[in-house]
Scaffold this active site. Sequence first.
Site, PDB file in Angstrom:
ATOM      1  CG  ASP A 179      -1.269  -8.578   7.473  1.00 41.41           C
ATOM      2  OD1 ASP A 179      -0.369  -8.132   6.739  1.00 41.41           O
ATOM      3  OD2 ASP A 179      -2.476  -8.321   7.318  1.00 41.41           O
ATOM      4  CG  ASN A 187      -6.294   2.833   5.938  1.00 42.76           C
ATOM      5  OD1 ASN A 187      -6.554   3.454   6.963  1.00 42.76           O
ATOM      6  ND2 ASN A 187      -5.053   2.612   5.549  1.00 42.76           N
ATOM      7  CG  ASP A 196      -2.428   7.116  10.342  1.00 41.98           C
ATOM      8  OD1 ASP A 196      -2.128   6.144   9.631  1.00 41.98           O
ATOM      9  OD2 ASP A 196      -2.204   8.300  10.008  1.00 41.98           O
ATOM     10  CD  GLU A 230      -1.458  -4.021   5.963  1.00 39.90           C
ATOM     11  OE1 GLU A 230      -1.968  -4.728   5.080  1.00 39.90           O
ATOM     12  OE2 GLU A 230      -0.845  -2.959   5.716  1.00 39.90           O
TER      13      GLU A 230
END
Length: 312
Positions: A179, A187, A196, A230
Amino acid sequence: MKILLVDDSRAVAAVMGARLSGAGYEVILAENGKVAVEQFRASAPDLVLMDIEMPVMNGFQAAQAIRELEATGEWAWTPIIFLTASDTPENLVTAIEAGGDDFIAKILPEAVLEAKMKAMARIARLRDQLSAANRKLTEQASQDGLTGLCNRRYMDLRLDSQWAGCCDAREPFGLLMLDVDHFKKYNDHYGHQAGDDCLKAVARAISETVEAANVRGDVHGALAARYGGEEFAVLMPRCTRDTFRALADAICTAIRTLAIPHERNAEWGIVTASVGGAYAAQADGRVALRFREADANLYRAKDLGRNRAVLD
């Protein structure tokens, strides 16, 4: 176009082979059905021209064997045309049932033979295009669109197969869950496009680390996949415990080495990942239990300060 020409008559094979070669086709010869099947397996022709009555294995039997071979592959189909001096209705029915597609006479006018071969060459080109398109669709269906790693669906398919194989052989199995630390904060702070790009870089680091281990022979058939969001997963069938630990640490290091700035990952200042692992010295029982164990260890890694692997 590559043509497998099968006839036990050397005279017929020589004449027909010369006519086909003269028209620019690559010709492979086989003297009976058994040799034809072996040549088919070895050379993958675009077309099979085959006599019916032959010693050892006749044309109908060879056609059935070829179709059985093709059934083990994906998008496989090769036209089989029987060479005959007797195009009776009975032979036609038997030929189609054996997997054949057409009949032509052994003594055939040049113009007719040329026209037939042009048609078969078109079919061969279309078959290749269709096979390539289907392979691409299969590849796209198995890949995660953003990262290029295997997607969750494909991972589940591979997992079922690998776990069952290891259970049957009583072999070890390792599983890692990863993770990206504080990714939501990343983000929110840097924007979704940067998010991304971050996930793609992390996925590349994981993939390259796993593939390098496969190439070295440290692991065999290890697979990296995007699990969701993620989160990532790595499957390691038949790995040793030492290799399992080493690969987990190597993945953490590879992600740190990217040195992607992450101001909201306050403890470290760069993008890092937490890893949880589960290892079975002998695969047994339900693999879902291993995922729960790996997930629990992933949360332990976060509780201990992130940027680390907790494996047991």
